[in-house]
Design a protein around this motif. Sequence first.
Motif, PDB file in Angstrom:
ATOM      1  N   CYS A  13      -4.065  52.430  58.662  1.00  0.00           N
ATOM      2  CA  CYS A  13      -5.130  51.533  58.246  1.00  0.00           C
ATOM      3  C   CYS A  13      -5.299  51.573  56.728  1.00  0.00           C
ATOM      4  O   CYS A  13      -5.410  52.646  56.148  1.00  0.00           O
ATOM      5  CB  CYS A  13      -6.433  51.941  58.929  1.00  0.00           C
ATOM      6  N   LYS A  14      -5.291  50.412  56.118  1.00  0.00           N
ATOM      7  CA  LYS A  14      -5.504  50.297  54.677  1.00  0.00           C
ATOM      8  C   LYS A  14      -6.917  49.753  54.484  1.00  0.00           C
ATOM      9  O   LYS A  14      -7.205  48.610  54.845  1.00  0.00           O
ATOM     10  CB  LYS A  14      -4.458  49.345  54.101  1.00  0.00           C
ATOM     11  N   TYR A  15      -7.792  50.591  53.963  1.00  0.00           N
ATOM     12  CA  TYR A  15      -9.193  50.184  53.818  1.00  0.00           C
ATOM     13  C   TYR A  15      -9.396  49.331  52.574  1.00  0.00           C
ATOM     14  O   TYR A  15      -8.800  49.576  51.530  1.00  0.00           O
ATOM     15  CB  TYR A  15     -10.088  51.422  53.757  1.00  0.00           C
ATOM     16  N   SER A  16     -10.254  48.352  52.696  1.00  0.00           N
ATOM     17  CA  SER A  16     -10.470  47.410  51.606  1.00  0.00           C
ATOM     18  C   SER A  16     -11.533  47.885  50.619  1.00  0.00           C
ATOM     19  O   SER A  16     -11.686  47.326  49.556  1.00  0.00           O
ATOM     20  CB  SER A  16     -10.893  46.057  52.179  1.00  0.00           C
ATOM     21  N   ASN A  17     -12.262  48.934  50.970  1.00  0.00           N
ATOM     22  CA  ASN A  17     -13.373  49.374  50.115  1.00  0.00           C
ATOM     23  C   ASN A  17     -12.993  50.528  49.189  1.00  0.00           C
ATOM     24  O   ASN A  17     -13.858  51.263  48.729  1.00  0.00           O
ATOM     25  CB  ASN A  17     -14.577  49.757  50.973  1.00  0.00           C
ATOM     26  N   ASN A  21      -6.017  55.082  52.504  1.00  0.00           N
ATOM     27  CA  ASN A  21      -5.401  54.779  53.788  1.00  0.00           C
ATOM     28  C   ASN A  21      -5.692  55.871  54.803  1.00  0.00           C
ATOM     29  O   ASN A  21      -5.906  57.022  54.447  1.00  0.00           O
ATOM     30  CB  ASN A  21      -3.884  54.651  53.622  1.00  0.00           C
ATOM     31  N   GLN A  47      -9.770  47.616  62.234  1.00  0.00           N
ATOM     32  CA  GLN A  47     -10.283  46.263  62.077  1.00  0.00           C
ATOM     33  C   GLN A  47     -11.810  46.245  62.135  1.00  0.00           C
ATOM     34  O   GLN A  47     -12.450  45.470  61.436  1.00  0.00           O
ATOM     35  CB  GLN A  47      -9.673  45.355  63.148  1.00  0.00           C
ATOM     36  N   SER A  50     -13.364  46.895  58.764  1.00  0.00           N
ATOM     37  CA  SER A  50     -12.938  45.940  57.731  1.00  0.00           C
ATOM     38  C   SER A  50     -11.663  46.370  57.017  1.00  0.00           C
ATOM     39  O   SER A  50     -11.484  46.066  55.847  1.00  0.00           O
ATOM     40  CB  SER A  50     -14.055  45.725  56.697  1.00  0.00           C
ATOM     41  N   GLY A  51     -10.805  47.080  57.738  1.00  0.00           N
ATOM     42  CA  GLY A  51      -9.534  47.499  57.157  1.00  0.00           C
ATOM     43  C   GLY A  51      -8.414  46.563  57.559  1.00  0.00           C
ATOM     44  O   GLY A  51      -8.593  45.654  58.362  1.00  0.00           O
ATOM     45  N   THR A  52      -7.240  46.802  56.991  1.00  0.00           N
ATOM     46  CA  THR A  52      -6.065  46.016  57.312  1.00  0.00           C
ATOM     47  C   THR A  52      -5.046  46.926  57.968  1.00  0.00           C
ATOM     48  O   THR A  52      -4.697  47.979  57.400  1.00  0.00           O
ATOM     49  CB  THR A  52      -5.444  45.398  56.035  1.00  0.00           C
TER      50      THR A  52
END
Length: 57
Positions: A13-17, A21, A47, A50-52
């Motif tokens: 998971c790559k977090y947007s904040n 990872n 998800q 809010s991760g990718t």
Amino acid sequence: MGSATSCKKCGYCKYSNGQGNSDATCRNSTLTAVGVDEYAQAESSCQANSGTWVVTK
């Protein structure tokens, strides 16, 4: 050897904040037979936060 790797799927998971990872999680055909799919749980959790989800294999 090629058939063994085809049933394994890894991702993280790559977090947007800016939190970086998560640890990589792999799906193995023997684990899903037991009924515990950590890969799917990790992906949905990512998800929800809010991760990718990034597939590595």
